[in-house]
Design a protein around this motif. Structure first.
Motif, PDB file in Angstrom:
ATOM      1  N   PRO A 167      55.846 -30.303  63.147  1.00 18.76           N
ATOM      2  CA  PRO A 167      55.496 -28.669  62.972  1.00 18.76           C
ATOM      3  C   PRO A 167      54.783 -28.143  64.271  1.00 18.76           C
ATOM      4  CG  PRO A 167      54.268 -29.899  61.345  1.00 18.76           C
ATOM      5  CD  PRO A 167      55.149 -30.659  61.729  1.00 18.76           C
ATOM      6  N   ASP A 168      54.876 -26.895  64.453  1.00 18.65           N
ATOM      7  CA  ASP A 168      54.254 -26.565  65.595  1.00 18.65           C
ATOM      8  C   ASP A 168      52.795 -26.798  66.017  1.00 18.65           C
ATOM      9  OD1 ASP A 168      54.277 -24.470  67.824  1.00 18.65           O
ATOM     10  OD2 ASP A 168      52.528 -23.843  66.968  1.00 18.65           O
ATOM     11  N   ARG A 169      51.706 -26.856  64.735  1.00 17.81           N
ATOM     12  CA  ARG A 169      50.469 -27.330  64.983  1.00 17.81           C
ATOM     13  C   ARG A 169      50.275 -28.812  65.324  1.00 17.81           C
ATOM     14  NH1 ARG A 169      45.561 -25.460  62.825  1.00 17.81           N
ATOM     15  NH2 ARG A 169      46.726 -24.137  61.433  1.00 17.81           N
ATOM     16  N   ALA A 170      51.275 -29.578  64.780  1.00 18.53           N
ATOM     17  CA  ALA A 170      51.088 -31.134  65.394  1.00 18.53           C
ATOM     18  C   ALA A 170      51.746 -31.465  66.524  1.00 18.53           C
ATOM     19  CB  ALA A 170      52.191 -31.733  64.179  1.00 18.53           C
ATOM     20  N   GLN A 171      52.771 -30.616  67.006  1.00 15.66           N
ATOM     21  CA  GLN A 171      53.290 -30.689  68.350  1.00 15.66           C
ATOM     22  C   GLN A 171      52.187 -30.481  69.493  1.00 15.66           C
ATOM     23  OE1 GLN A 171      56.827 -28.703  69.012  1.00 15.66           O
ATOM     24  NE2 GLN A 171      58.120 -29.471  67.439  1.00 15.66           N
ATOM     25  N   ARG A 172      51.304 -29.352  69.136  1.00 18.09           N
ATOM     26  CA  ARG A 172      50.259 -28.968  70.107  1.00 18.09           C
ATOM     27  C   ARG A 172      49.090 -30.019  69.963  1.00 18.09           C
ATOM     28  NH1 ARG A 172      50.141 -23.387  71.182  1.00 18.09           N
ATOM     29  NH2 ARG A 172      51.822 -22.099  69.792  1.00 18.09           N
ATOM     30  N   PHE A 173      48.878 -30.565  68.835  1.00 12.03           N
ATOM     31  CA  PHE A 173      48.018 -31.693  68.989  1.00 12.03           C
ATOM     32  C   PHE A 173      48.355 -32.858  69.690  1.00 12.03           C
ATOM     33  CE2 PHE A 173      46.242 -35.320  66.907  1.00 12.03           C
ATOM     34  CZ  PHE A 173      44.790 -35.155  67.078  1.00 12.03           C
ATOM     35  N   VAL A 174      49.645 -33.439  69.608  1.00 16.93           N
ATOM     36  CA  VAL A 174      49.991 -34.411  70.221  1.00 16.93           C
ATOM     37  C   VAL A 174      50.121 -34.516  71.667  1.00 16.93           C
ATOM     38  CG1 VAL A 174      52.017 -36.276  70.649  1.00 16.93           C
ATOM     39  CG2 VAL A 174      51.529 -35.163  68.278  1.00 16.93           C
ATOM     40  N   VAL A 175      50.690 -33.168  72.193  1.00 15.61           N
ATOM     41  CA  VAL A 175      50.867 -32.843  73.683  1.00 15.61           C
ATOM     42  C   VAL A 175      49.512 -32.661  74.323  1.00 15.61           C
ATOM     43  CG1 VAL A 175      51.501 -31.144  75.279  1.00 15.61           C
ATOM     44  CG2 VAL A 175      53.048 -31.568  73.375  1.00 15.61           C
ATOM     45  N   GLY A 176      48.466 -32.131  73.335  1.00 14.49           N
ATOM     46  CA  GLY A 176      47.169 -31.940  74.148  1.00 14.49           C
ATOM     47  C   GLY A 176      46.432 -33.127  74.296  1.00 14.49           C
ATOM     48  N   VAL A 177      46.267 -33.882  73.163  1.00 15.76           N
ATOM     49  CA  VAL A 177      45.485 -35.174  73.160  1.00 15.76           C
ATOM     50  C   VAL A 177      46.135 -36.089  74.140  1.00 15.76           C
ATOM     51  CG1 VAL A 177      44.942 -37.261  71.939  1.00 15.76           C
ATOM     52  CG2 VAL A 177      44.733 -35.059  70.773  1.00 15.76           C
ATOM     53  N   THR A 178      47.498 -36.158  74.067  1.00 15.93           N
ATOM     54  CA  THR A 178      48.083 -37.270  75.177  1.00 15.93           C
ATOM     55  C   THR A 178      47.833 -37.042  76.410  1.00 15.93           C
ATOM     56  OG1 THR A 178      49.949 -37.390  73.320  1.00 15.93           O
ATOM     57  CG2 THR A 178      50.246 -38.333  75.735  1.00 15.93           C
ATOM     58  N   LEU A 179      48.056 -35.467  76.844  1.00 14.23           N
ATOM     59  CA  LEU A 179      47.863 -35.220  78.319  1.00 14.23           C
ATOM     60  C   LEU A 179      46.331 -35.249  78.540  1.00 14.23           C
ATOM     61  CD1 LEU A 179      49.965 -31.977  78.650  1.00 14.23           C
ATOM     62  CD2 LEU A 179      50.562 -34.084  79.445  1.00 14.23           C
ATOM     63  N   LYS A 180      45.424 -34.961  77.675  1.00 11.36           N
ATOM     64  CA  LYS A 180      43.978 -35.226  78.070  1.00 11.36           C
ATOM     65  C   LYS A 180      43.741 -36.699  78.245  1.00 11.36           C
ATOM     66  CE  LYS A 180      39.866 -35.446  75.133  1.00 11.36           C
ATOM     67  NZ  LYS A 180      39.578 -36.998  74.966  1.00 11.36           N
ATOM     68  N   THR A 181      44.197 -37.503  77.470  1.00 12.75           N
ATOM     69  CA  THR A 181      44.157 -39.063  77.635  1.00 12.75           C
ATOM     70  C   THR A 181      44.432 -39.441  78.859  1.00 12.75           C
ATOM     71  OG1 THR A 181      44.052 -39.242  75.174  1.00 12.75           O
ATOM     72  CG2 THR A 181      44.346 -41.446  76.568  1.00 12.75           C
ATOM     73  N   GLU A 182      45.792 -39.448  79.206  1.00 15.83           N
ATOM     74  CA  GLU A 182      46.383 -39.519  80.457  1.00 15.83           C
ATOM     75  C   GLU A 182      45.686 -39.033  81.586  1.00 15.83           C
ATOM     76  OE1 GLU A 182      48.813 -41.869  81.105  1.00 15.83           O
ATOM     77  OE2 GLU A 182      48.776 -42.210  78.870  1.00 15.83           O
ATOM     78  N   PHE A 183      45.205 -37.700  81.602  1.00 14.53           N
ATOM     79  CA  PHE A 183      44.564 -37.296  82.863  1.00 14.53           C
ATOM     80  C   PHE A 183      43.248 -37.969  82.954  1.00 14.53           C
ATOM     81  CE2 PHE A 183      42.465 -33.598  85.232  1.00 14.53           C
ATOM     82  CZ  PHE A 183      43.318 -33.719  86.124  1.00 14.53           C
ATOM     83  N   GLU A 184      42.460 -38.264  81.835  1.00 17.11           N
ATOM     84  CA  GLU A 184      41.228 -38.619  81.932  1.00 17.11           C
ATOM     85  C   GLU A 184      41.229 -40.120  82.698  1.00 17.11           C
ATOM     86  OE1 GLU A 184      39.467 -38.660  78.137  1.00 17.11           O
ATOM     87  OE2 GLU A 184      38.578 -36.562  78.246  1.00 17.11           O
ATOM     88  N   ARG A 185      42.451 -40.730  82.183  1.00 17.64           N
ATOM     89  CA  ARG A 185      42.704 -42.267  82.781  1.00 17.64           C
ATOM     90  C   ARG A 185      43.108 -42.049  84.026  1.00 17.64           C
ATOM     91  NH1 ARG A 185      47.164 -45.093  83.905  1.00 17.64           N
ATOM     92  NH2 ARG A 185      48.518 -43.566  83.164  1.00 17.64           N
ATOM     93  N   LYS A 186      43.565 -41.251  84.729  1.00 12.91           N
ATOM     94  CA  LYS A 186      44.000 -41.028  86.357  1.00 12.91           C
ATOM     95  C   LYS A 186      42.633 -40.674  86.824  1.00 12.91           C
ATOM     96  CE  LYS A 186      47.468 -41.010  88.168  1.00 12.91           C
ATOM     97  NZ  LYS A 186      47.819 -41.974  88.947  1.00 12.91           N
ATOM     98  N   GLU A 187      41.951 -39.930  86.236  1.00 15.36           N
ATOM     99  CA  GLU A 187      40.380 -39.560  86.973  1.00 15.36           C
ATOM    100  C   GLU A 187      39.702 -40.901  87.025  1.00 15.36           C
ATOM    101  OE1 GLU A 187      39.018 -35.066  85.941  1.00 15.36           O
ATOM    102  OE2 GLU A 187      39.271 -36.312  84.170  1.00 15.36           O
TER     103      GLU A 187
END
Length: 583
Positions: free
Chosen positions: A399-419
């Motif tokens: 559902p929409d809320r779950a999609q937002r959660f997955v996208v947000g957390v995944t992008l946050k994790t990947e961006f922090e890893r690159k930082e």
């Protein structure tokens, strides 16, 4: 540019229309023609300088009767009763002047249809040190993208707009990635370059590593013309959400039975990594007072939650599921004795209740993604660092809320890893459809903040966003403005008139209303006119019905990388006996 004849003569520069250093008109000679997107070259000799070559792209074409005065004269002319001549003319928008002496072409100067080196020079392809093939032009010849404006060297990010199901936005995005990986333009860097793709519509992107059974010799020839082999992506990892109600955490997919890993987060990860704000990821949430409660509760969880074999111990209670977790938080917030410890002493009851209502509503959507019933070692988190070259994250069953959660957390994790890595290499390409949902023009949210960070700082960290949306006018302006490459497919008439498409000439704004699937208009910094590009039919399966067998190397790599602690039903051997593995 060469002073030799640059192509085939097609007419002469008009003297009845003003010619300027930026636009001019060409009268088309009898027996010749010019169409939209043709490349035209003319020359003008100048004293003390020599020959100046003026090149451009046809952006408008017209035909009229010369000698007619009234609309009805066309009938008399057609019957031979009134003398008149049919004359065609083409408007040319200048793309390059060499040497850079900006003078208008002279009326009567011969105009040529550019070919070979003259065409490449007119479109600045000769100035591109790294030419990335992205398709063919109207003349059937390759069209290139300057890779310097894609990988962050001089610019980064791609914005793709168009009507869903017609504009083939995702197909173009995957073809662009394929060209990055297989064209050789990125040299040795292509081996380590990664791609993270979020699949939001059906299971269409779960078969990128399978040959397309509809591939024919004509399509193979189109790939060869671009210097590419028609083949699927060789290294693909697929992640799907854990199946709801399944105690083993198997992936929730229907069509792909092999090579799929489940993803979820343990309650311990959820608390330690401060992921609670992504439960409240709607764009308007940041303007609400209860977000103060969100941040206060997040800090409390990070400090007091104790990991316990996937679950957590909190306030002396063992919590094994997201449902129990939510109920415990709501209970603590409703208790006058503990409310201040969790939410802060200055927060009112109404604000706490607003937070609690939204948290309770998340139980159904996030229960299968945030787990406390599986051992920590069996948790499958999405990570491009340890995955194949292409990582596909399937969201379509959520559902929409779950999609937002997955996208947000995944992008946050990947961006922090690159930082933390502190280097732009290896590159990470992020393909995200429905960008207007995650980064809308108005409002604020944790996901939007991450996407803005990627758009504004990702270039220096080697994170490139390839965002796709039906309406660029509804996407955060700073994200669109930071996209060096802008791509437009078929558009709705109301959307085509928006200022976000001001880079399209008037004729192209009309043409995008008629563009067929597979045709895109690509704007890039070095070429002042967007180029019409046709890209080949995908060589990889775009839906389950097109999927042929996966390459031997891909299957072998999937088995060798199988997690020894993977849950039953996931990985390369899912649904297959040992003697059925096809190698």
């Amino acid at each position: 540019m060469s002073e030799e004849q640059p192509g085939t003569p097609v007419g002469r520069v008009l003297g009845t229309e003003d010619a300027s250093p930026l636009t001019f008109w060409v009268a088309v000679a009898e027996g010749s023609y010019l169409q939209l997107d043709d490349v035209v070259v003319t020359q003008r000799p100048l004293p003390d300088i020599g020959m100046v070559t003026i090149a451009g792209v046809v952006t408008s074409v017209r035909a009229r009767h010369e000698g007619a005065s009234f609309d009805s004269d066309v009938f008399a002319i057609a019957e031979g009763m009134l003398p008149a001549q049919v004359q065609e003319a083409a408007e040319v928008t200048v793309t390059r002047v060499e040497p850079e002496v900006y003078v208008p072409p002279l009326p009567g100067a011969v105009a040529f249809r550019a070919q070979g080196e003259s065409r490449d020079s007119a479109l600045s392809f000769d100035r591109m040190h790294r030419r990335l093939p992205i398709g063919t032009g109207r003349d059937g010849q390759p069209v290139y993208l300057n890779a310097d404006f894609l990988d962050g060297s001089r610019g980064a990010h791609v914005s793709i707009s168009g009507i869903s199901g017609v504009a083939t936005k995702t197909s173009f995005a995957t073809f662009l990635l394929y060209s990055v990986f297989r064209s050789g333009v990125f040299g040795g860097d292509a081996v380590n370059t990664k791609a993270l793709i979020f699949n939001v519509k059906g299971e269409d992107l779960l078969f990128l590593d399978h040959q397309n059974t509809r591939l024919d010799e004509r399509t193979r020839a189109q790939y060869h013309k671009l210097g590419l082999e028609a083949a699927p992506f060789p290294q693909v990892s697929v992640f799907a959400p854990a199946r709801a109600g399944d105690p083993t955490g198997s992936p929730d997919v229907a069509s792909r039975l092999t090579g799929v890993d489940p993803f979820y987060w343990t309650l311990a990860q959820f608390c330690a990594d401060r992921l609670l704000p992504y439960v409240f990821a709607d764009a308007d949430d940041e303007r609400q007072q209860y977000t103060m409660v969100v941040h206060s509760v997040t800090a409390h969880l990070a400090k007091h939650a104790v990991p316990s074999d996937g679950g957590i111990t909190l306030d002396g209670f063992r919590i094994n599921s997201y449902e129990q977790f939510v109920d415990h938080l709501v209970e603590q917030l409703n208790d006058e004795d503990t409310r201040g410890q969790w939410a802060g002493s200055s927060i009112g009851v109404a604000t706490v209740n607003a937070f609690a209502r939204r948290l309770i509503n998340s139980k159904r959507d996030l229960g299968r993604l945030i787990r406390g019933d599986l051992p920590e070692r069996r948790a499958h988190s999405i990570s491009t660092a340890e995955s194949s070259q292409v990582t596909v994250v399937d969201l379509h069953n959520l559902p929409d809320r779950a999609q937002r959660f997955v996208v947000g957390v995944t992008l946050k994790t990947e961006f922090e890893r690159k930082e933390k890595a502190g280097t732009a290499k290896p590159l990470l390409f992020v393909v995200l459809d429905e960008l207007n949902k995650y980064a809308p023009r108005d409002g604020s949210s944790p996901i939007k903040d991450v996407l803005l960070d990627i758009a504004e700082r990702g270039r220096s960290l080697g994170v490139v966003l390839i965002g796709a949306q039906q309406t660029a006018s509804e996407v955060e302006r700073r994200i669109v403005a930071n996209s060096a490459i802008r791509v437009v497919g078929r558009l709705d008439p109301a959307e085509a008139g928006r200022p976000e498409y001001g880079f399209l000439p008037p004729a192209q704004r009309q043409r995008v209303l008629l563009a067929k699937p597979g045709t895109m208009f690509v704007g890039q910094p070095e070429i002042p006119v967007p180029l019409a590009v046709e890209f080949p039919f995908p060589a990889w399966a775009t839906r389950p019905g097109e999927a042929g067998p996966a390459p031997r190397a891909t299957l072998a790599s999937m088995v060798s990388a199988t997690d020894p602690f993977a849950v039953v039903g996931s990985g390369a051997r899912n649904g297959m006996a040992d003697d059925e593995i096809p190698f």
